[in-house]
Scaffold this active site. Structure first.
Site: not given
Ligand code: ACO
Length: 330
Positions: A287, A120, A257
């Site tokens: 993204n 990214c 980003h």
């Molecule tokens: N829909 C519904 N529920 C979901 C989904 C979905 N699409 N995805 C995950 N969940 C669930 C999980 O299974 C989990 O359930 P559980 O509590 O029963 O285990 C719950 O939601 C919480 O999951 P988390 O991963 O803790 O959720 P979080 O609030 O952290 O959000 C997210 C996830 C959106 C991915 C976030 O962590 C994020 O944006 N992270 C950063 C990603 C990023 O910035 N990447 C940058 C670089 S990308 C690159 O370089 C290619």
């Protein structure tokens, strides 16, 4: 500007462009693919839709659209390009580089052309490289592109990743100038975080035999990535301000980003910048990895928000981990 009687050379953004595939995939459509909801995706990430490349449409196709728009905006002909740097993690081919494919399409044959793989952060890395070529006096005109077809390496049955990514490209034309321009760039990486965000297959370690694109998929521990991203972006923003002797209130526009609206809001808060001074496209594009910063920049310029003479802070964070920033007098 002069230093000790020597005229300094800067790289100035002469034009911007971007390109998105036509097909829009909404959260509502994703609800039919995996166990998710528009409410979950929008509240956790800010994403409401993303663009997806058509069958046969490649990263180079998107890059070409963005590059042609940037060249037109800059009033630069392809044969004036002396350097082409392209950030991508999803090249058309293993080789030649997508930069070489694009160069030939544009009719810019002969100039240096290469890809940068920094996930990214690919566009920020590419911009920094081109800036240094111009500052060194090696080239006068450079084309810098960030382009991705992330949809090709997403596991569409994995709700944790498939809701996050989209396809798209952005580009800038840089020209040598006596006034800034790009004031500074700051690049970093820490390969120790490899396992938190990666695609674990490749030429040398091998692909799973027998299936098309077998095993080619993004794996991410999202919540861990989130925490490191927020802290790391805070640090690089501080580093950029400090290197330029600037107070955080000097920034006119944050062009971040576009991975997650909550990460963007955290960086804006650090800068004490209202969200009205942040270019946000994550809601519409998702993204797009290396495409996201130049897409957001072009959106800011073409919407009339970003004006000549304003101070822009560009930043990105991604797989590697890699991260970086650029302070730009537009
Ligand atoms: N829909 C519904 N529920 C979901 C989904 C979905 N699409 N995805 C995950 N969940 C669930 C999980 O299974 C989990 O359930 P559980 O509590 O029963 O285990 C719950 O939601 C919480 O999951 P988390 O991963 O803790 O959720 P979080 O609030 O952290 O959000 C997210 C996830 C959106 C991915 C976030 O962590 C994020 O944006 N992270 C950063 C990603 C990023 O910035 N990447 C940058 C670089 S990308 C690159 O370089 C290619």
């Amino acid at each position: 500007m002069t230093a000790g009687g020597t005229t300094l050379i800067y790289a100035r953004i002469a034009g911007t462009g971007s390109f998105l595939p036509q097909r829009v995939l909404t959260n509502a459509e994703l609800e039919r693919l995996v166990d998710t909801s528009d409410e979950w995706v929008a509240s956790r990430t800010g994403i409401r839709q993303r663009h997806i490349a058509a069958d046969g449409q490649t990263t180079c196709d998107l890059a070409e659209g963005a590059a042609r728009a940037a060249l037109a905006a800059a009033g630069v002909e392809p044969d004036e390009i002396e350097l082409l740097v392209l950030g991508t993690t999803t090249p058309d081919l293993i080789f030649p580089s997508t930069a070489c494919l694009l160069q030939h399409r544009l009719g810019a044959d002969g100039c240096a052309a290469f890809d940068v793989n920094a996930a990214c952060s690919g566009f920020i890395y590419a911009l920094s490289v081109a800036d240094k070529f111009i500052r060194a006096g090696t080239v006068k005109t450079a084309l810098v592109v960030g382009a991705e077809t992330l949809s090709r390496m997403i596991d569409w049955s994995d709700r944790a990743t498939c809701v996050l990514f989209g396809d798209g490209a952005g580009a800038v034309v840089l020209k040598a100038a006596t006034e800034p321009g790009i004031l500074s760039t700051h690049l970093h990486a820490d390969g120790g975080y490899k396992d938190l965000l990666w695609n674990p297959v490749g030429v040398s370690v091998g692909f799973k035999p027998g299936e098309k694109n077998a095993g080619v998929r993004v794996l991410m521990t999202g919540n861990e990535v989130f925490k490191v991203a927020v802290k790391t972006l805070d640090r690089v923003v501080e580093e950029t301000l400090e290197a330029n002797g600037l107070d955080r209130h000097a920034i006119d526009w944050l062009i971040p980003h576009q991975a997650n609206l909550r990460i963007i809001q955290a960086t804006a808060k650090r800068l004490d910048l209202p969200m009205e001074r942040v270019i946000v496209t994550v809601d519409k594009h998702g993204n797009t990895s290396a495409g996201s910063v130049p897409l957001a920049l072009d959106h800011g310029v073409r919407s009339g928000k970003v004006q000549r003479g304003q101070l822009l802070l560009l930043e990105a964070f991604g797989g590697g981990f890699t991260w970086g920033s650029a302070l730009v007098r537009y």
